[in-house]
Design a protein around this motif. Structure first.
Motif, short mmCIF file in Angstrom:
data_model
loop_
_atom_site.label_atom_id
_atom_site.label_comp_id
_atom_site.label_asym_id
_atom_site.label_seq_id
_atom_site.Cartn_x
_atom_site.Cartn_y
_atom_site.Cartn_z
N GLY A 69 5.88 0.53 -10.89
CA GLY A 69 7.16 0.40 -10.20
C GLY A 69 7.06 0.21 -8.72
N LEU A 70 5.83 0.08 -8.18
CA LEU A 70 5.67 -0.13 -6.74
C LEU A 70 6.14 -1.53 -6.37
CD1 LEU A 70 2.12 1.44 -6.19
CD2 LEU A 70 4.34 2.52 -5.81
N ASP A 71 6.60 -1.68 -5.13
CA ASP A 71 7.04 -3.01 -4.69
C ASP A 71 5.82 -3.93 -4.54
OD1 ASP A 71 6.23 -3.19 -1.63
OD2 ASP A 71 6.94 -1.14 -2.03
N ASP A 72 6.07 -5.22 -4.44
CA ASP A 72 4.98 -6.20 -4.46
C ASP A 72 3.95 -5.94 -3.36
OD1 ASP A 72 6.12 -7.42 -6.60
OD2 ASP A 72 7.11 -9.03 -5.46
N ARG A 73 4.40 -5.72 -2.14
CA ARG A 73 3.47 -5.55 -1.02
C ARG A 73 2.63 -4.28 -1.19
NH1 ARG A 73 3.79 -7.56 4.12
NH2 ARG A 73 4.31 -9.45 2.95
N THR A 74 3.29 -3.17 -1.53
CA THR A 74 2.58 -1.89 -1.70
C THR A 74 1.60 -1.97 -2.86
OG1 THR A 74 4.51 -0.73 -0.85
CG2 THR A 74 2.85 0.58 -2.00
N ALA A 75 2.05 -2.55 -3.99
CA ALA A 75 1.19 -2.68 -5.17
C ALA A 75 -0.05 -3.51 -4.84
CB ALA A 75 1.96 -3.31 -6.33
N THR A 76 0.13 -4.57 -4.07
CA THR A 76 -1.01 -5.43 -3.72
C THR A 76 -2.00 -4.70 -2.83
OG1 THR A 76 0.42 -7.39 -3.87
CG2 THR A 76 -1.66 -7.63 -2.68
N LEU A 77 -1.47 -3.99 -1.82
CA LEU A 77 -2.34 -3.26 -0.90
C LEU A 77 -3.07 -2.13 -1.60
CD1 LEU A 77 -0.03 -3.11 2.26
CD2 LEU A 77 -2.20 -4.34 2.06
N GLN A 78 -2.33 -1.29 -2.35
CA GLN A 78 -2.95 -0.14 -3.01
C GLN A 78 -3.90 -0.58 -4.13
OE1 GLN A 78 -0.26 2.93 -4.27
NE2 GLN A 78 0.64 3.20 -2.23
N GLY A 79 -3.47 -1.60 -4.89
CA GLY A 79 -4.32 -2.08 -5.98
C GLY A 79 -5.64 -2.63 -5.47
N THR A 80 -5.61 -3.37 -4.39
CA THR A 80 -6.84 -3.93 -3.82
C THR A 80 -7.70 -2.83 -3.21
OG1 THR A 80 -5.63 -5.97 -3.30
CG2 THR A 80 -7.75 -5.64 -2.20
N LYS A 81 -7.05 -1.89 -2.51
CA LYS A 81 -7.80 -0.81 -1.87
C LYS A 81 -8.51 0.08 -2.89
CE LYS A 81 -7.20 3.06 1.35
NZ LYS A 81 -6.24 3.82 2.16
N GLU A 82 -7.86 0.33 -4.02
CA GLU A 82 -8.42 1.23 -5.03
C GLU A 82 -9.74 0.71 -5.60
OE1 GLU A 82 -6.90 1.99 -9.33
OE2 GLU A 82 -5.80 3.37 -8.00
N VAL A 83 -9.85 -0.61 -5.74
CA VAL A 83 -11.07 -1.16 -6.36
C VAL A 83 -11.97 -1.85 -5.34
CG1 VAL A 83 -10.03 -1.44 -8.64
CG2 VAL A 83 -9.85 -3.29 -6.96
N PHE A 84 -11.62 -1.76 -4.05
CA PHE A 84 -12.39 -2.46 -3.03
C PHE A 84 -13.85 -2.03 -3.05
CE2 PHE A 84 -14.19 -2.71 1.24
CZ PHE A 84 -13.97 -4.04 1.55
N THR A 85 -14.10 -0.73 -3.03
CA THR A 85 -15.48 -0.23 -2.98
C THR A 85 -16.28 -0.59 -4.22
OG1 THR A 85 -14.79 1.59 -1.54
CG2 THR A 85 -16.91 1.81 -2.67
N PRO A 86 -15.76 -0.30 -5.45
CA PRO A 86 -16.56 -0.67 -6.63
C PRO A 86 -16.77 -2.18 -6.77
CG PRO A 86 -14.39 0.13 -7.29
CD PRO A 86 -14.55 0.45 -5.85
N VAL A 87 -15.78 -2.99 -6.40
CA VAL A 87 -15.96 -4.45 -6.50
C VAL A 87 -17.03 -4.92 -5.52
CG1 VAL A 87 -14.85 -6.67 -5.99
CG2 VAL A 87 -13.69 -5.00 -7.42
N LEU A 88 -16.96 -4.40 -4.29
CA LEU A 88 -17.96 -4.79 -3.30
C LEU A 88 -19.35 -4.33 -3.71
CD1 LEU A 88 -18.18 -6.21 -0.57
CD2 LEU A 88 -17.97 -3.96 0.53
N ALA A 89 -19.43 -3.09 -4.22
CA ALA A 89 -20.72 -2.58 -4.68
C ALA A 89 -21.24 -3.37 -5.87
CB ALA A 89 -20.58 -1.10 -5.06
N SER A 90 -20.34 -3.76 -6.79
CA SER A 90 -20.75 -4.54 -7.96
C SER A 90 -21.31 -5.90 -7.54
CB SER A 90 -19.56 -4.74 -8.90
OG SER A 90 -19.07 -3.51 -9.37
#
Length: 1015
Positions: free
Chosen positions: A413-434
């Motif tokens: 239910g998050l708005d588009d901007r918040t969902a995009t920022l939080q969703g990217t931030k949450e997986v930023f470290t594992p994606v970069l590490a992968s």
């Protein structure tokens, strides 16, 4: 994530930046050259010194030793090997690592200097070893008279093609060479009291064209010219030779004839010897395709002029066409794989917006990868396109994980901007590490040496380029597009229970009951992994796969000193069975030397084939074997020798004995065939023995006899004549065949007692002389070579190593393995080191990411289990375990840990929120299983076209694709079922150790307090 917020606020930054990069990519793509193999310069060079008709022993003593002595004093030389054969000395020089360019320049300069000291060397070439071929287009002239085809090739085809700016050199083989041969009659020369030098001087003077200056001192009148050039055989016969007080015509003392020969060249096309072979090489500044196009256009002009109506000009090998077909087939597979990935994404995501976002990222990533390839001067070739095909399914992995994370946030239910920022931030470290782990595994590739190492580096560079571009796209384009384009379906109030998750939760609950169950699961997985190692004995092993391009090459070993007539009969026998072999479109047979012949076979195109190339090759091998019953054939096999063994020592007789024993023992190994040695490749040579007592009685010395024999054997070129537009060389000699002992009876020499036959002073002794003499670093060596048939190289090489290790040799003697066996050993050892370093680097990156040494160990438990899947896949498909499948395993190391990183990282996040351990595992699995499965399926489907292809490059694509598909499939199962077990067991073990340490420290503290109290 301030940079992401900026990009979301100013989306045009991303749009215009990517548009600029895409335009640049299209510009640079046109500059990428299509090649079959990448052009690589190796740290080796070859020196070829040509000395016409000089015996091997003389080549060794007069040429090879001198060149080796010169090489020994140069810097940057690692080792050198030489082969002295009739008329040729070949030295292969290896340079020290990272000094190839400088050492090669020094070597070329040294060879230029020494050439002046080798008067008997007609030509000396020094060439750098490279994957690029000097000649890349070949054609045959056939179906006409050899004389007509020769005249056309030399007078029209060669000059016309070499005049093209795209063509560097044209080489003609098999042409009919005509010469004027003047054979002096020895007895007639004595009768007229003539000397060889006198005849030579007269002939030279009679065939001249020189300026004599001006006819007056002012230079106003034309130049005077003396022109007595000869034009016909009759004019040569009528030359007047001064003889004593009179004269004699050349015709009275010599036989003048026109002789036709192929200059010791023996070659046949489809059983017919009347054909000419033409090779064409290009200049450095044009591509293969440009040269081919220019040559074909010129040939069309020549044919249009009616200059090739009496025979056929047929292209046999055109490298640019082959590259186009092979690379085109591979590119088609890559495109097909990309389409499959998009279709699978649509079926899995069931969201057109999400599929469109990922679908747009694929071509952009590929184009940017091509841009990086162009900037780093890489070409489009078999290896780079194969790397791109393998990377195709991987380049969407990061994008899928980020997209899935954003999607989940929008579902909450998050708005588009918040969902995009939080969703990217949450997986930023594992994606970069992968992504880092995937790229890091390729860093140790530089340790692999030789041609294989260079190919592996290019494969790695292209995959790393694709990963770099894909991670940039995933952190820029994907969030920007996802903010508005990614639509979320309204969730049903009550979600249906997923049976798969229900079963998985039951499994987690089951293992959570007690430690024995967890240990049991762990033991079961380890047992399966250990048992799978037995499959290595059932999987074929080789270094690199055979490349099936509907062309094949074979060699035929012959008995010693075979005659031209016998070789003609062998060629006809080869023609008889090849004519009846299905799918054989054409073939050429050539003499390599007196004891070996070469066969090139061209097969029907794959779309017209009724038999596989492997079946045709096997049939040809069997027919060649059967030829030994009726023909002087001793062995046969492929042109390259996978078995090469060098025997070195102090005494020649001793190494000869060792060689014979080695051949006897190796012949007992199943799959070994065609064993020969340089010792067997010999020729008959006549040694001159002088009767000294007869010489003394007639007042002669050995030097007189030697001078007479040298004079009788000379065949000297005295310029040329031009007749009917053709330039013919003129040769002067005595018409005596000194190899025939009967000639010694007919030839006389003047002595103090009158003329006596040479047979009175000279006799011949026949001895066996080596046709080839091999040196390693200046030391004479005997080499044993052979072929492998019906078994893989790995199995045979293990048995050969056992046989060689059993020889008890005296000090100063050694047996060294070379060829494919040595390369396999070196490459295997280097690959083991690469794998070990890759694991260490991956462990280091994960340790930094997790800030823990335990969690990386948990994730890395997936790797050995994944190799189980690879072995199972290779066994089921009977695909070879080779360098390319090993590269597939290396890529898997970087991929399979990514799933573990995603899972463990999410479990860790949930545990930090105080969620119970087993609930954290269930939740993390539920949240991460979708991106894990999607990335797994996209990678597999991207590799499927490479695994099932049957094109030219199929043998190169298949091993790596099979390793990826089966290894990745097994890793997903292991990640979900095994990693949680290891995670729990390791955490329990660590906690137990901590408690034990804590108890001991607490006990020690209490003891100290008690002591203080007692004091």
């Amino acid at each position: 994530m301030g940079w992401l917020k900026l990009l979301l606020e100013r989306k045009l930054i991303v749009g215009f930046s990517l548009l600029l990069l895409v335009i640049l990519s299209f510009v640079f793509i046109d500059k990428l050259e299509n090649q079959f193999y990448p052009e690589i310069n190796y740290d080796t060079a070859t020196i070829s010194a040509y000395a016409d008709n000089m015996p091997a022993l003389d080549v060794e003593e007069q040429i090879t030793f001198a060149i080796e002595e010169k090489i020994e004093g140069l810097e940057g030389i690692k080792s050198y090997e030489s082969i002295s054969s009739e008329g040729l000395s070949t030295i292969e020089v290896s340079f020290q690592e990272n000094s190839g360019d400088e050492a090669y320049d020094q070597l070329k300069e040294a060879m230029s200097e020494i050439q002046r000291d080798l008067p008997k060397v007609s030509e000396l070439e020094t060439t750098r070893s490279t994957t690029a071929q000097f000649y890349e287009m070949f054609m045959d002239l056939h179906g006409g008279k050899l004389s007509s085809m020769t005249a056309f090739a030399e007078n029209t085809l060669k000059p016309r093609l070499e005049a093209l700016p795209e063509v560097l050199k044209v080489r003609i083989v098999g042409q009919n060479e005509t010469r004027v041969q003047i054979k002096l009659d020895h007895e007639q020369m004595k009768r007229y009291n003539l000397d060889f030098n006198v005849v030579e001087k007269v002939l030279t003077q009679q065939n001249t064209n020189v300026s004599l200056g001006k006819s007056d001192d002012n230079g106003s009148l034309p130049t005077l010219r003396w022109d007595t050039r000869l034009k016909t055989v009759e004019e040569i016969e009528d030359i007047i030779i001064p003889a004593g007080r009179g004269i004699v015509y050349l015709d009275n003392i010599a036989e003048v004839t026109l002789e036709e020969s192929r200059n010791s060249q023996e070659l046949w096309r489809d059983g017919n010897a009347n054909y000419v072979w033409v090779s064409i090489g290009r200049t450095n500044d044009v591509t293969q395709a440009e040269m081919t196009e220019a040559v074909r256009a010129e040939l069309d002009k020549i044919k249009g002029e009616g200059q090739a109506e009496d025979f056929i000009i047929e292209e046999t090998i055109v490298q640019s066409d082959f590259v186009k077909d092979s690379i085109g087939s591979l590119q088609t597979n890559v495109i097909f794989g990309g389409v499959l990935v998009v279709v699978v994404l649509l079926l899995l995501l069931r969201n057109f917006g999400a599929t469109a976002i990922i679908g747009m990222s694929i071509p952009v990533t590929v184009l940017l990868t091509f841009l990086l390839m162009a900037l780093f001067d890489l070409s489009v070739n078999l290896i780079s396109i194969l790397a791109l095909g393998i990377a195709l399914g991987m380049i969407v992995d990061s994008s899928i994980v980020i997209l899935e994370s954003i999607y989940k946030k929008k579902e909450l239910g998050l708005d588009d901007r918040t969902a995009t920022l939080q969703g990217t931030k949450e997986v930023f470290t594992p994606v970069l590490a992968s992504t880092m782990t995937t790229m890091t595994v390729f860093l140790p590739i530089g340790l692999i040496s030789g041609e294989i190492g260079e190919f592996a580096k290019i494969l790695s560079i292209v995959i790393v380029f694709s990963q770099i571009t894909s991670v940039i796209i995933s952190f820029t384009l994907i969030p920007v597009l996802s903010e508005k384009l990614l639509k979320v379906k309204k969730k049903e109030k009550k979600e249906k229970e997923n049976k798969l998750f229900t079963k998985y939760n039951q499994y987690i609950d089951w293992i959570s009951k007690n430690a024995k169950r967890k240990l049991g699961v762990m033991f079961l997985f380890i047992l399966v992994a250990a048992s799978s190692l037995l499959l290595t004995f059932a999987v074929p092993v080789t270094l690199v796969p055979d490349f099936y391009n509907r062309q094949a090459e074979f060699y035929v070993g012959l008995e010693q000193n075979t005659t031209p007539e016998e070789r003609e009969r062998v060629a006809q026998g080869i023609s008889d069975f090849l004519t009846d072999t299905p799918d054989v479109e054409g073939y050429n047979v050539r003499k390599l030397d007196r004891n070996r012949m070469y066969i090139y076979v061209k097969m029907t195109p794959e779309e017209q084939a009724t038999k596989s190339q492997d079946e045709i090759n096997q049939s040809i091998h069997e027919n060649l074997k059967r030829m030994s019953d009726e023909y002087p054939v001793t062995s046969s096999g492929s042109v390259t020798y996978p078995i090469q063994i060098s025997i070195k020592g102090l005494e020649f007789n001793q190494i000869q004995s060792i060689t014979e024993n080695v051949i006897t023992e190796l012949s007992k190994i199943d799959g070994v065939q065609g064993l020969t040695s340089t010792l067997e490749n010999s020729q008959e040579e006549k040694i001159v023995r002088v009767n000294r007592s007869n010489l003394l009685g007639d007042g002669l010395s050995p030097a007189d006899i030697k001078e007479e024999l040298e004079l009788l054997s000379v065949n000297k070129q005295l310029g040329s004549i031009t007749t009917e537009g053709n330039e013919l060389p003129v040769y002067l000699s005595f018409g005596t065949d000194l190899e025939d002992p009967a000639v010694l009876e007919d030839v006389t020499i003047t002595t103090i007692n009158g003329d006596e036959p040479l047979s009175k002073y000279v006799s011949y002794e026949s001895v066996s002389s080596p046709y080839e003499i091999k040196h390693q670093n200046g030391e004479r060596t005997i080499q044993v070579v052979g072929d492998i048939e019906g078994r893989d190289m790995g199995a045979v090489s293990n048995e050969i190593e056992k046989v060689v290790s059993q020889f008890q040799l005296s000090p100063g003697y050694s047996i060294e393995l070379g060829g494919g066996i040595q390369q396999q050993q070196e490459s295997s050892n280097e690959m083991y080191l690469v794998l070990a370093l890759a694991l260490l680097l991956v462990f280091a990156i994960m340790s930094i990411q997790f800030n823990s040494l335990i969690h990386p160990i948990v994730v890395m438990f997936v790797i050995p289990m994944t190799l189980t899947g690879v072995l199972i896949g290779l066994f089921i498909t009977q695909t070879e375990l080779n360098l390319l499948s090993a590269m597939g395993m290396l890529i898997l190391i970087g991929i399979v840990v990514n799933n573990g990183i995603l899972l463990i990282d999410r479990i860790k996040q949930l545990r930090l929120k105080d969620m119970p351990r087993y609930e954290s595992i269930k939740t993390a699995c539920k949240e991460r299983i979708r991106p894990i499965l999607i990335t797994f399926i996209t990678t597999v489907f991207g590799a499927i076209p490479l695994a099932i292809t049957t094109g030219h490059a199929g043998q190169y694509q298949k091993p790596m694709a099979i390793a990826l598909i089966f290894g990745l499939s097994f890793s997903v199962f292991v990640t979900l079922m095994f990693v949680p077990v290891v995670y729990v067991l390791f955490e329990d073990a660590v906690n137990k150790i901590k408690k034990t340490i804590s108890k001991k420290s607490h006990s020690v503290s209490e003891d100290i307090e008690d002591e203080k109290t007692s004091i």
